[in-house]
Every structure is written in structure tokens, then in C-alpha cells.
Design an enzyme around this catalytic site. Structure first.
Site, short mmCIF file in Angstrom:
data_model
loop_
_atom_site.label_atom_id
_atom_site.label_comp_id
_atom_site.label_asym_id
_atom_site.label_seq_id
_atom_site.Cartn_x
_atom_site.Cartn_y
_atom_site.Cartn_z
N GLY A 91 -1.61 4.79 -4.32
CA GLY A 91 -2.29 3.52 -4.60
C GLY A 91 -1.66 2.36 -4.18
N SER B 73 0.95 -1.09 -0.10
CA SER B 73 -0.07 -0.09 -0.05
C SER B 73 0.81 1.26 -0.20
CB SER B 73 -0.93 0.19 1.07
OG SER B 73 -0.40 -0.09 2.48
N GLY C 51 -5.50 0.97 5.40
CA GLY C 51 -4.59 -0.10 4.97
C GLY C 51 -5.37 -1.37 5.52
N ASP C 52 -6.02 -1.32 6.61
CA ASP C 52 -6.77 -2.68 7.02
C ASP C 52 -8.00 -2.81 6.21
OD1 ASP C 52 -4.71 -2.47 9.12
OD2 ASP C 52 -6.32 -1.15 10.32
N GLY D 146 -0.07 4.67 0.14
CA GLY D 146 -0.70 5.91 0.52
C GLY D 146 -1.41 6.78 -0.69
N ALA D 147 -0.90 7.72 -1.22
CA ALA D 147 -1.56 8.71 -2.02
C ALA D 147 -1.48 8.00 -3.38
CB ALA D 147 -1.40 10.14 -2.19
#
Length: 367
Positions: free
Chosen positions: A225, A220, A251-252, A222-223
Site C-alpha cells: 500500500g 508507495s 506509482g505515477d 507496492g503490495a
């Protein structure tokens, strides 16, 4: 059925503010209290989307009892394990642009007997499960190889294991051959020792984790993708967030969506990104339901190695400090072990997946 284990659950209080001004009196625009912990959030996201899940939750003290009450109010299927210590409380300050500042308590130490009881509870609860998700930071003094030992035990029972943790716990888990690991950008860079500035760097770092033992890597970003690297190759995807509110638990939710989507290939990555983006648009650590998820806004393709990331790592000097020195990765272990599941030398560190104190987590939106 997907069973989740959270060794270090929490009560999460999220406070929405206009801006963080150190030393000032800040009036909150809104506040909410949610059950917390990475595995707990995965189960909550699955519950919100009618996917069968069971959470194994150690709890202690007044905070632990309140955590259990909140989870019961949500209707979560769970196995609770009482422990002698006190469940931790975390505070998140959320700003309108999606920036969050987190203050996480370390949690409570767990005895060897408590760890053994927790492990037995997971295995008993996973008899009908396809997946066990072992995720989150380790409480103080818990052995760094705890997830690795759990992974071997559950894999021996024919159950796929997903691991979402960081630092030495992640490095140890890789050698046990987990079916899936889900690092974020900082965790990926910290585990491999690589500077990550482009999508191609992410793919290369994920390949190193696979060489160390993980079968599938969902990174993952963040901004920027997410990147999926598996036996069938690599995929890159992104999803827009029109009005980001809180990245806590995103993220979960992404991991929950990936498992719900079949845990393989383009379809699962679309589901992961849609769930993660939906979580960013919700307050606190609220998990998205079907009405929040926009799969048609997700874009997935084969990765462009030259594409620059907006949140490259290591960060620039104006951002949060870099993680400690990378953990040395070793090749996947091939010999069986007869060591008790939870035994081993105890660690004095108890990280929470990133630097302690204030952290910035941009939402998984498109640039």
C-alpha cells in the site's frame, strides 16, 4: 492545473508473457506500445479523469516524434521541446502474477541550452498551475541538482512542487523544500540508509525526509500500500488488486490521484491508492479512468508501527540486489540562491529510480 515535467520520456513497449525463461524463445500473449516517462504518465492519468494538466515533453529522433504522435492521439495538452538526441525506448515483460521485468535505456544527454529552454517552457506553461510535478530519472550528464534548482524557481513563483525521483537527484531536491516527494520503498531506504521492515520504519524514514526539507512524503510500498506523512500526522492505506496485470506506471497514477484528491490528508490518500491499484489491473502503462477506480475498496487508518511489510528492504538474497550506498541527507537549505536554474556540475550517472536491468515491482494490493 497540474503541469508535469519529464526530462527523460520514453516509448514503452509492454509484452505479456506466461513466464520469464532466460535463454528460451518466449511467445507473447499480448503487446502494446504506450507513451512513457513518469511525468507523462501523471498527465495521462489526470487526463483520463478530466483533471486539467499540461505536460512538458522534450523529444528527439524518430522515437521522439512517435512519442509526440501517441500523446496527441490521446488528446494530451502538452508543450513539446525538440532536442538534438534520441528519445529512449523501454521494454517491459509482464507476467500473470503482476511481476514485471523492465529494461530501460539511459536516455539522451541534454545540452545546457536545451535544459534552459525546458525550464523556461515549464514556467511559461505553469502560469495557471497550482502544482508542478518534476519526476523521473535524469538523462546522462544532466546535473544532479536540476530538480532542486527547478523547485526553487517554481516555488518562488508561488507554485507547489512535487518531486518523484531517486538517488542523488532526490537528496539534492530535498534541500530545496519541495511541497511533496513520492519515494517508493527502495528509494526511501536508499535515501535514508534505513532498513525498512515495518510500517513504523516507513514513518520514521519519511520523517527523516521531512527533516531534510520535504513538507509532505507519500511513500508507495507496492503490495503493502502506501504511507502518507505530513504536518497533520501519518496515515497508512492499502487497496486490493484482484487480477494484477502490470505495475508499470502505478506509482505515477498514485501520485496523480493524490494531487487530484487535494494533496492532503486521508481523502487524498484514498484517491492515490484507488488510482494506483486501478493502474495495476490494466495492461502496459495504460492509465485508469473513472470506470476503473474503486475507492470503496481502499482502507486507510492511522499506521500500526509494528505491522510487518511483505516487501521489506533490503531484500533477501533470493531477490534483486540492494541499491547502492545511501545518499547523505543534509538539513533544508534556508538561504536564497542566485545560481542559474540549470547550471552546475554534470553527473555521469543516470539511474532510473532503481537498479539497472531487471526489476521486480509487486502491485499495490492488500496482503
Amino acid at each position: 492545473m497540474i503541469v508535469t515535467l519529464t526530462l527523460n520520456p520514453s516509448l514503452d513497449r509492454t509484452i505479456e508473457i506466461a513466464a520469464l525463461d532466460r535463454g528460451a524463445v518466449i511467445r507473447a500473449a499480448a503487446a502494446r506500445l504506450d507513451p512513457g516517462g513518469k511525468g507523462v504518465n501523471v498527465s495521462r492519468a489526470l487526463l483520463a479523469n478530466a483533471v486539467a494538466s499540461r505536460a512538458v515533453v522534450p523529444f528527439g529522433g524518430d522515437e521522439g516524434r512517435q512519442l509526440v504522435r501517441l500523446l496527441r492521439q490521446e488528446g494530451l495538452d502538452m508543450v513539446t521541446v525538440p532536442v538534438a538526441g534520441r528519445t529512449r525506448s523501454n521494454v517491459t515483460l509482464a507476467e500473470p502474477d503482476g511481476t514485471v521485468t523492465k529494461i530501460n535505456e539511459p536516455g539522451t544527454a541534454l545540452s545546457q541550452d536545451e535544459l534552459d529552454t525546458i525550464a523556461d517552457s515549464v514556467l511559461a506553461g505553469a502560469r495557471e498551475a497550482d502544482w508542478v510535478v518534476a519526476s523521473g530519472s535524469l538523462p546522462p550528464e544532466v546535473p544532479e541538482d536540476v530538480y532542486a534548482r527547478l523547485c526553487r524557481r517554481f516555488a518562488g513563483a508561488g507554485i507547489h512542487v512535487a518531486v518523484d525521483t531517486s538517488g542523488p537527484a532526490l537528496a539534492c531536491a530535498l534541500g530545496s523544500g519541495p511541497a511533496l516527494v513520492k519515494p517508493n520503498l527502495e528509494e526511501l531506504a536508499g535515501a535514508t540508509g534505513m532498513a525498512i521492515a515495518r510500517v513504523g520504519d516507513v514513518v520514521a524514514a519519511a520523517a527523516k525526509l521531512r527533516a531534510a526539507g520535504a513538507r509532505t512524503v507519500l511513500a508507495s510500498l507496492g503490495a503493502d500500500g502506501a504511507v502518507l506523512v505530513e504536518d497533520g500526522g501519518a496515515w497508512y492505506g492499502e487497496a486490493p488488486v484482484a487480477e494484477p496485470r502490470s505495475a508499470v506506471g502505478a506509482g505515477d497514477a498514485m501520485l496523480a490521484g493524490f494531487l487530484a484528491g487535494g494533496a492532503r490528508g486521508e481523502r487524498a490518500l484514498v484517491e492515490a491508492l484507488a488510482w494506483g491499484a486501478a493502474a495495476v489491473g490494466l495492461p502496459g502503462s495504460r492509465m485508469p479512468g473513472p470506470s476503473d477506480i474503486r475507492r470503496d475498496e481502499v482502507r486507510v487508518s492511522r499506521p500500526d508501527p509494528a505491522r510487518l511489510l511483505t516487501s521489506a528492504f533490503p531484500r533477501t538474497s533470493g531477490q534483486a540486489p540492494a541499491d547502492p550506498a545511501p545518499v547523505r541527507l543534509t538539513p533544508r537549505e534556508t538561504s536564497a540562491t542566485t545560481t542559474p536554474v540549470m547550471s552546475g556540475e554534470r553527473s555521469r550517472s543516470a539511474g532510473d529510480g532503481g537498479a539497472a536491468g531487471a526489476e521486480r515491482h509487486p502491485p499495490p494490493s492488500s496482503r
